[in-house]
Scaffold this motif. Structure first.
Motif, PDB file in Angstrom:
ATOM      1  N   UNK A 150       0.868  -1.177   0.000  1.00 10.75           N
ATOM      2  CA  UNK A 150       0.000   0.000   0.000  1.00 10.75           C
ATOM      3  C   UNK A 150       0.906   1.229   0.000  1.00 10.75           C
ATOM      4  N   UNK A 151       0.296   2.402   0.027  1.00  9.51           N
ATOM      5  CA  UNK A 151       1.124   3.623   0.044  1.00  9.51           C
ATOM      6  C   UNK A 151       1.917   3.714   1.336  1.00  9.51           C
ATOM      7  N   UNK A 152       1.420   3.034   2.371  1.00  8.62           N
ATOM      8  CA  UNK A 152       2.015   3.140   3.702  1.00  8.62           C
ATOM      9  C   UNK A 152       3.034   2.041   4.022  1.00  8.62           C
ATOM     10  N   UNK A 153       2.774   0.815   3.496  1.00  9.59           N
ATOM     11  CA  UNK A 153       3.602  -0.306   3.948  1.00  9.59           C
ATOM     12  C   UNK A 153       3.549  -1.496   3.002  1.00  9.59           C
ATOM     13  N   UNK A 154       4.445  -2.455   3.244  1.00 14.93           N
ATOM     14  CA  UNK A 154       4.359  -3.763   2.598  1.00 14.93           C
ATOM     15  C   UNK A 154       3.804  -4.727   3.648  1.00 14.93           C
ATOM     16  N   UNK A 155       2.738  -5.450   3.271  1.00 13.78           N
ATOM     17  CA  UNK A 155       2.073  -6.326   4.242  1.00 13.78           C
ATOM     18  C   UNK A 155       2.251  -7.796   3.918  1.00 13.78           C
ATOM     19  N   UNK A 156       2.148  -8.608   4.949  1.00 15.72           N
ATOM     20  CA  UNK A 156       1.983 -10.047   4.784  1.00 15.72           C
ATOM     21  C   UNK A 156       0.488 -10.306   4.743  1.00 15.72           C
ATOM     22  N   UNK A 157       0.031 -10.981   3.686  1.00 12.23           N
ATOM     23  CA  UNK A 157      -1.394 -11.287   3.532  1.00 12.23           C
ATOM     24  C   UNK A 157      -1.682 -12.621   4.228  1.00 12.23           C
ATOM     25  N   UNK A 158      -2.303 -12.551   5.390  1.00 13.24           N
ATOM     26  CA  UNK A 158      -2.452 -13.776   6.200  1.00 13.24           C
ATOM     27  C   UNK A 158      -3.434 -14.776   5.589  1.00 13.24           C
TER      28      UNK A 158
END
Ligand SMILES: [Zn+2]
Length: 487
Positions: free
Chosen positions: A166-174
């Motif tokens: 996202x514009x804010x972060x890289x996420x782990x998609x659980x």
């Protein structure tokens, strides 16, 4: 060796990946304040495991991390990634840089560990002159020294399709990991409800339980002080990725044991396991072991962030010795909840001083280890660290008809695991013992207490204990009578 495996939900045989070796990763401190008594329990419990494995002849490879960036104030309880960085918050409070906060509190952790007789991760005693400057030579891993490794492992997780940006972060998609909640057995929806209760800062986040791998230096964190460049922009790593990266960078893609407090299970270790599978396609950790809660007398969790409990220096101010704390935590199995109170610590102190004085009475001549006792000691150690059986065994040995010199040699041997300095008592400690005839009022109280106990008047005996305490003396009841120590 048998230990309680959190994932197996039972006591299992710990079979090392490599014969004769044991690799251990221990979740370590976030260095933003003086260590809290609740954390100390974990370090004492896993120090006993470490010493036990060395005693049993394993070559132990152990790593303990030091988190000096990216641990958010909100991550402990709910798992939200959008709190304040604990390091930054403390830095602002003390008016110094986050890196100086880290260095300062690494030194305080070392002071506490040294006082508690906790071995360094490489298995040595912590030298008096060890500071933050050379802490990594002794087996600690600082998060800020492993940012490259963190970026590498995040890249792997991304390549394997477990992430989104996202514009804010890289996420782990659980949702990409079917058994994501294996530790708690919780349904993902239930977990999501708990996380949804707090304010979502990132509206582009897909699932409430998704967690940050890399936080960008934008929005709330545009003024974050420690930053690195990465394929996802300038920013800093998420807390959970630190442990996955350091564990595998140092111990390899498979290691034996991962230790930590039970509070880490639902979020931190759940996420660490997810990242490991995301990066390597397998869980990396063979056995997860966790120590239970330290509770205060109101049944609540003792935690640093909620305040109200003690650090080691505060406990010492109350007149205790660091080894009293060590005794309290090692005398109770790591799987048992402990009700922490000054009274509980007092009980531990009495027991420890009682043991000390019995060992002192054995003299100084050392004979040979009594093998029958040693083999029972090994048996109890291997049975899920059965410490109550071990302490009972020591008392049995002290009462036995074995030669004093042999008893002493055996206790010296066992103390390699207990770490209570039972034999190397400092002159200080012994000189604190009260000598009869020094003070007639104290002599009278001692005499009265001995006869109160003889006539089973425990109420009066307790009152006299209090009176002696008011005079600055600590009563210790031993099998052989009463001992008195200056507080
Ligand atoms: Zn960790």
């Amino acid at each position: 060796m048998k230990l309680y495996s959190t994932l197996d939900r039972s006591v299992v045989d710990i079979l090392p990946l490599k014969e004769g070796e044991m690799s251990i990763y221990s979740c370590g401190p976030t260095v933003y304040s003086r260590m809290h008594i609740g954390n100390i329990r974990a370090y004492v419990n896993w120090d006993v495991l470490h010493r036990a494995l060395i005693y049993l002849g394993f070559e132990v490879k152990r790593v303990m991390n030091i988190t000096d960036v990216g641990h958010m104030s909100s991550q402990d309880d709910f798992g939200s990634d959008f709190g304040d960085d604990k390091m930054d918050r403390q830095a602002e409070k003390e008016g110094i840089q986050p890196i100086d906060i880290a260095n300062k509190y690494i030194d305080s952790v070392l002071d506490d560990f040294r006082a508690l007789n906790i071995l360094s991760p490489i298995g040595s005693i912590i030298p008096a002159d060890l500071t933050f400057k050379n802490v990594e030579k002794y087996g600690w891993a600082r998060a800020t020294s492993y940012v490259d490794e963190m970026i590498q492992i995040i890249k792997k997780i991304e390549e394997n399709g477990y992430t989104y940006e996202t514009e804010q972060a890289l996420y782990f998609d659980v949702t990409k990991l079917p058994d994501y909640t294996i530790f708690t057995g919780q349904k993902l929806e239930e977990k999501s409800i708990a996380s949804r209760e707090e304010v979502e800062v990132d509206t582009q986040k897909k699932n409430p339980a998704d967690f940050v791998l890399w936080m960008k230096r934008v929005g709330k964190y545009k003024d974050h002080i420690m930053n690195w460049s990465s394929p996802w922009g300038e920013g800093f790593p998420g807390w959970h990725i630190e442990c996955s990266a350091m564990g595998t960078a140092i111990l390899g893609e498979n290691f034996d044991i991962h230790t930590g407090g039970i509070d880490h299970v639902p979020v931190h270790h759940t996420n660490e396991r997810a990242q490991n599978i995301g990066a390597f396609g397998h869980p990396v950790v063979k056995y997860w072991v966790h120590n239970e809660w330290l509770l205060n007398t109101d049944e609540g969790k003792l935690s640093k962030s909620k305040g109200g409990a003690s650090s080691l220096p505060e406990i010492l101010d109350q007149g205790f010795d660091p080894l009293d704390v060590r005794y309290l935590f090692l005398s109770i199995n790591y799987r048992t909840r402990i009700q922490y109170s000054e009274q509980a610590l007092q009980g531990a102190r009495n027991a420890r001083l009682g043991l000390n004085s019995k060992v002192l009475s054995l003299g100084t001549e050392k004979g040979s280890v009594v093998q029958a006792y040693k083999s029972r000691f090994v048996e109890y150690l291997e049975s899920n660290l059965n410490m109550s059986a071990i302490l009972a065994l020591i008392n049995e040995l002290l009462r036995s008809s074995e030669k004093k010199a042999d008893i002493l040699a055996t206790i010296l041997d066992l103390d390699n695991v207990l770490g209570l300095n039972l034999v190397n008592l400092s002159a200080d400690e012994t000189s604190k013992q009260y000598i009869l005839g020094t003070d007639s009022e104290i002599d009278r109280l001692i005499e009265e207490r001995v006869s109160a106990k003889k006539s089973k008047d425990y109420k009066r005996a307790d009152e006299i204990r209090e009176e002696l305490l008011n005079h600055g003396y600590q009563v210790v009841d031993t099998g052989d009578g009463l001992q008195l120590f200056k507080k």
